[in-house]
Design a protein around this motif. Structure first.
Motif, PDB file in Angstrom:
ATOM      1  N   ARG A  51      39.047  33.603  38.254  1.00  0.00           N
ATOM      2  CA  ARG A  51      39.068  34.000  39.659  1.00  0.00           C
ATOM      3  C   ARG A  51      40.360  33.563  40.344  1.00  0.00           C
ATOM      4  NH1 ARG A  51      33.805  33.927  38.338  1.00  0.00           N
ATOM      5  NH2 ARG A  51      32.238  34.909  39.699  1.00  0.00           N
ATOM      6  N   THR A  52      40.787  32.323  40.065  1.00  0.00           N
ATOM      7  CA  THR A  52      42.008  31.810  40.688  1.00  0.00           C
ATOM      8  C   THR A  52      43.217  32.657  40.304  1.00  0.00           C
ATOM      9  OG1 THR A  52      41.129  29.551  40.705  1.00  0.00           O
ATOM     10  CG2 THR A  52      43.511  29.802  40.909  1.00  0.00           C
ATOM     11  N   THR A  53      43.319  32.993  39.025  1.00  0.00           N
ATOM     12  CA  THR A  53      44.442  33.801  38.544  1.00  0.00           C
ATOM     13  C   THR A  53      44.511  35.142  39.257  1.00  0.00           C
ATOM     14  OG1 THR A  53      44.376  32.759  36.359  1.00  0.00           O
ATOM     15  CG2 THR A  53      45.446  34.907  36.507  1.00  0.00           C
ATOM     16  N   GLN A  54      43.327  35.706  39.568  1.00  0.00           N
ATOM     17  CA  GLN A  54      43.293  37.036  40.168  1.00  0.00           C
ATOM     18  C   GLN A  54      43.069  37.015  41.677  1.00  0.00           C
ATOM     19  OE1 GLN A  54      41.283  40.109  37.817  1.00  0.00           O
ATOM     20  NE2 GLN A  54      40.838  38.585  36.254  1.00  0.00           N
ATOM     21  N   GLY A  55      43.067  35.817  42.253  1.00  0.00           N
ATOM     22  CA  GLY A  55      42.927  35.726  43.699  1.00  0.00           C
ATOM     23  C   GLY A  55      41.559  36.132  44.208  1.00  0.00           C
ATOM     24  N   ILE A  56      40.509  35.780  43.474  1.00  0.00           N
ATOM     25  CA  ILE A  56      39.137  36.178  43.818  1.00  0.00           C
ATOM     26  C   ILE A  56      38.390  34.980  44.401  1.00  0.00           C
ATOM     27  CG2 ILE A  56      36.949  37.025  42.896  1.00  0.00           C
ATOM     28  CD1 ILE A  56      38.633  38.432  40.697  1.00  0.00           C
ATOM     29  N   ALA A  57      37.861  35.151  45.595  1.00  0.00           N
ATOM     30  CA  ALA A  57      37.148  34.064  46.266  1.00  0.00           C
ATOM     31  C   ALA A  57      35.680  34.045  45.853  1.00  0.00           C
ATOM     32  CB  ALA A  57      37.250  34.236  47.774  1.00  0.00           C
ATOM     33  N   GLY A 274      33.168  32.644  31.789  1.00  0.00           N
ATOM     34  CA  GLY A 274      34.602  32.933  31.829  1.00  0.00           C
ATOM     35  C   GLY A 274      35.034  34.098  30.970  1.00  0.00           C
ATOM     36  N   VAL A 275      34.117  34.993  30.621  1.00  0.00           N
ATOM     37  CA  VAL A 275      34.449  36.164  29.795  1.00  0.00           C
ATOM     38  C   VAL A 275      35.429  37.067  30.538  1.00  0.00           C
ATOM     39  CG1 VAL A 275      33.446  38.325  28.932  1.00  0.00           C
ATOM     40  CG2 VAL A 275      32.364  36.127  28.400  1.00  0.00           C
ATOM     41  N   ASP A 276      36.324  37.701  29.770  1.00  0.00           N
ATOM     42  CA  ASP A 276      37.314  38.617  30.343  1.00  0.00           C
ATOM     43  C   ASP A 276      36.912  40.078  30.180  1.00  0.00           C
ATOM     44  OD1 ASP A 276      39.440  36.561  30.955  1.00  0.00           O
ATOM     45  OD2 ASP A 276      39.273  36.277  28.793  1.00  0.00           O
ATOM     46  N   ILE A 312      30.056  44.941  40.383  1.00  0.00           N
ATOM     47  CA  ILE A 312      30.180  43.546  40.824  1.00  0.00           C
ATOM     48  C   ILE A 312      30.963  42.745  39.789  1.00  0.00           C
ATOM     49  CG2 ILE A 312      28.922  41.427  41.367  1.00  0.00           C
ATOM     50  CD1 ILE A 312      26.667  43.177  42.475  1.00  0.00           C
ATOM     51  N   ALA A 313      30.710  43.002  38.511  1.00  0.00           N
ATOM     52  CA  ALA A 313      31.451  42.298  37.456  1.00  0.00           C
ATOM     53  C   ALA A 313      32.951  42.520  37.594  1.00  0.00           C
ATOM     54  CB  ALA A 313      30.963  42.771  36.085  1.00  0.00           C
ATOM     55  N   PHE A 314      33.330  43.747  37.916  1.00  0.00           N
ATOM     56  CA  PHE A 314      34.754  44.046  38.106  1.00  0.00           C
ATOM     57  C   PHE A 314      35.303  43.255  39.283  1.00  0.00           C
ATOM     58  CE2 PHE A 314      38.450  46.556  39.383  1.00  0.00           C
ATOM     59  CZ  PHE A 314      39.062  46.784  38.151  1.00  0.00           C
ATOM     60  N   SER A 315      34.509  43.115  40.339  1.00  0.00           N
ATOM     61  CA  SER A 315      34.961  42.362  41.510  1.00  0.00           C
ATOM     62  C   SER A 315      35.134  40.880  41.199  1.00  0.00           C
ATOM     63  CB  SER A 315      33.980  42.541  42.672  1.00  0.00           C
ATOM     64  OG  SER A 315      32.791  41.774  42.486  1.00  0.00           O
ATOM     65  N   ASN A 416      48.254  36.931  32.911  1.00  0.00           N
ATOM     66  CA  ASN A 416      48.245  36.669  34.342  1.00  0.00           C
ATOM     67  C   ASN A 416      48.080  37.925  35.189  1.00  0.00           C
ATOM     68  OD1 ASN A 416      48.556  33.844  34.112  1.00  0.00           O
ATOM     69  ND2 ASN A 416      50.745  34.093  33.765  1.00  0.00           N
ATOM     70  N   LYS A 417      47.974  39.072  34.537  1.00  0.00           N
ATOM     71  CA  LYS A 417      47.727  40.304  35.282  1.00  0.00           C
ATOM     72  C   LYS A 417      46.245  40.396  35.627  1.00  0.00           C
ATOM     73  CE  LYS A 417      51.602  43.247  33.960  1.00  0.00           C
ATOM     74  NZ  LYS A 417      52.145  43.232  35.342  1.00  0.00           N
ATOM     75  N   THR A 418      45.954  41.067  36.717  1.00  0.00           N
ATOM     76  CA  THR A 418      44.570  41.240  37.132  1.00  0.00           C
ATOM     77  C   THR A 418      43.888  42.306  36.294  1.00  0.00           C
ATOM     78  OG1 THR A 418      45.031  42.981  38.752  1.00  0.00           O
ATOM     79  CG2 THR A 418      45.269  40.691  39.492  1.00  0.00           C
ATOM     80  N   ASN A 419      42.576  42.326  36.350  1.00  0.00           N
ATOM     81  CA  ASN A 419      41.850  43.369  35.624  1.00  0.00           C
ATOM     82  C   ASN A 419      42.229  44.755  36.137  1.00  0.00           C
ATOM     83  OD1 ASN A 419      40.530  43.021  38.112  1.00  0.00           O
ATOM     84  ND2 ASN A 419      38.480  43.213  37.261  1.00  0.00           N
TER      85      ASN A 419
END
Length: 539
Positions: A51-57, A274-276, A312-315, A416-419
């Motif tokens: 979440r931190t890497t992708q800026g997700i709160a 923590g699955v990608d 939601i998983a994508f979010s 480091n790229k977002t999904n």
């Protein structure tokens, strides 16, 4: 009169005592703030890092269902709790209609949705007719660094072998596979490399509620082999160095909406671990009870429980890759659930000549979106069975994991790229990106092209002195120059080599592309008596 009374009594008995499935939705999560303030009480550090890497709160979706609510539902008369979803704040229950309806009296129950559509307000009165073959269709079974053997084509078609040559093989990424069972994975030779390198992190059987995923139907075994299997000169998976969780969510003995709830629960566990990347070689449309089945109108990405969970998983920063389904030649040829989800990367099947398989399900979704998204080999795919035999199989069930492994290897090159960035790069590399349709979607991706475009967007600036972005572009592009370049010009050429745009590059002034048709162009940046070229995709 007596006969009429007996018929009425019989019907009343059926309504009173027949078992129904339903989702019970709750009003709130009283302890949500505690979990948001103490995130390690609900998520692993790796999940938080993603979440931190992708800026997700964090938000209330991440908090578990209030345990008191669960306990009260469990002890309600005639109710069996089958599964739960913290994201949707709901329990999947089974009981008589009367017992389920009684739950609405609880103050914390906000709504009840029955799997039987006719029991919901405005629901369908007449159930759709679904052939018994629908459940079977989801499987449609039967039939360089590494020595790929017969699996070479499934990697080469996507240029995944090129990623492997760059040592991008999925290392550092975690994949969850949701399927019907993984027998043989703990014993057979094609999975020895995974076991020796501790690449299988664990698993769970949500159907039987056990920690042993190595039972059930071998469909999951074959799916895993497309991604992580390894037998020299016979089979090399597309992400051989990724880590894996194995989740059983499919009950092969029946077809019931509870499997969507198992799947959602597994997806939430995958998130917390923590699955990608998530691979799903399953799809739902027709159920054993026709009253539970979906109609085409339901395939809008918003109706089905599992499809809502996929978005939601994508979010949360994951990529869900779903097989399109094997119903393309049936009366209901459309992509099923959860492949209809907006953010699901839905995969259809082609043969070795890159021609769509007749069985591969098609789009559009009911709301008009392109599906499938992408294509991969699903005719004559090389797999490993539960006995360790290297074999051939057909179905979008295998196109999905072949592509999922390729996506995992690609993401491992750019961790480091977002999904969203990864999905866009993969789609943009596909051979029908500028002209998608509902048979092939955006087509067959080229992971070497995706890699080059990703490098272009991340390191071209330092190497060339400029970067062109966004690429693919819609109506305009910008060109960022290093301070050492005093002036520059851009020229854009069409596929015939004709100049279609030429202008001076000015700071903070984008280059407008509105007059250009969608397609693939070549750009040339001229600066300081030198020039360099690149590829530009106009959407």
């Amino acid at each position: 009169m007596k006969k009429a009374f007996l018929i009425f009594a019989f019907l009343f008995t059926l309504l009173s005592f027949s078992q129904e499935d339903a989702w019970i939705y709750f009003t709130n999560k009283p302890n949500a703030q505690f979990y948001i303030d103490n995130p390690l009480a609900m998520l692993t550090q790796r999940s938080l890092n993603r979440r931190t890497t992708q800026g997700i709160a964090l938000n209330t979706q991440d908090a578990p269902i209030h345990q008191s609510y669960i306990n009260q539902i469990k002890t309600a008369p005639g109710i069996t709790v089958k599964a739960k979803s913290k994201w949707l704040n709901a329990l999947h229950v089974r009981g008589t209609q009367a017992n389920i309806a009684a739950l609405s009296a609880l103050p914390f129950v906000s709504s009840i949705k029955y799997a039987n559509h006719s029991l919901n307000p405005g629901g369908r009165v007449n159930p759709v007719t679904v052939q018994n073959t629908q459940r079977i269709n989801k499987f449609l079974d039967t039939q360089v660094i590494y020595n790929y053997g017969s699996s070479a084509i499934q990697s080469q078609m996507l240029n995944t072998h090129w990623l492997h040559q760059q040592n991008k093989t999925g290392a550092g990424k975690i994949v969850a596979i949701m399927d019907a069972g993984f027998p043989g994975v703990d014993t057979q030779a094609p999975f020895q490399r995974l076991r020796d390198n501790n690449l299988i992190l664990g698993g769970y059987d949500f159907v039987n509620r056990t920690n042993n995923p190595y039972t059930g139907f071998q469909h999951g075994t074959q799916v895993l082999s497309n991604m992580g299997g390894f037998t020299d000169n016979q089979l090399v998976g597309t992400s051989p160095d990724a880590h894996y969780y194995l989740f059983v969510t499919e009950d092969i003995s029946s077809e019931n909406p509870v499997e969507e709830s198992y799947w959602t629960e597994a997806l939430e566990m995958a998130d917390s671990l923590g699955v990608d990347v998530v691979n799903t070689s399953l799809g739902y449309f027709g159920y054993d009870n026709p009253a539970y089945s979906y109609s085409y109108n339901d395939l809008n990405g918003q109706t089905a429980f599992a499809s809502r969970a996929a978005d939601i998983a994508f979010s949360k920063g994951m990529i869900c890759i779903t097989s399109a389904g094997n119903s393309g030649s049936t009366a209901d040829p459309y992509v099923g659930v959860p492949g209809d989800a907006v953010t699901s990367l839905t995969v259809g099947a082609v043969n070795s000549a890159e021609v769509k398989a007749g069985f591969s399900s098609i789009g559009p979704t009911f709301d008009g979106r392109i599906k499938p998204d992408l294509m991969a080999l699903g005719v004559g795919a090389t797999v490993a069975t539960q006995t360790g035999t290297i074999s051939i199989n057909n179905g979008t069930s295998f196109a999905g994991p072949i592509l999922a492994g390729a996506v995992t290897s690609f993401w491992s090159a750019f961790p480091n790229k977002t999904n969203a960035e990864i999905v866009q790069l993969v789609k943009a590399s596909a051979d029908r990106f500028t002209n998608p349709d509902n048979n092939y979607g955006y087509g067959i991706p080229d992971f070497q092209l995706a890699y080059n475009n990703a490098v272009l967007s991340t390191s071209e600036f330092g190497k060339k002195g400029f970067v062109v972005y966004p690429n693919p572009a819609k109506n305009q592009i910008s060109v960022a120059l290093t301070e050492t370049i005093s002036n520059a010009e851009i020229t854009i050429y069409n596929s015939l080599g004709q100049s279609v745009l030429h202008e001076k590059i000015e700071i903070n002034k984008p280059t407008v592309l509105e007059d250009l048709n969608s397609g693939i162009y070549t750009y040339k940046i001229t600066f300081d008596n030198q020039s360099q070229t690149g590829r530009l995709i106009k959407k």
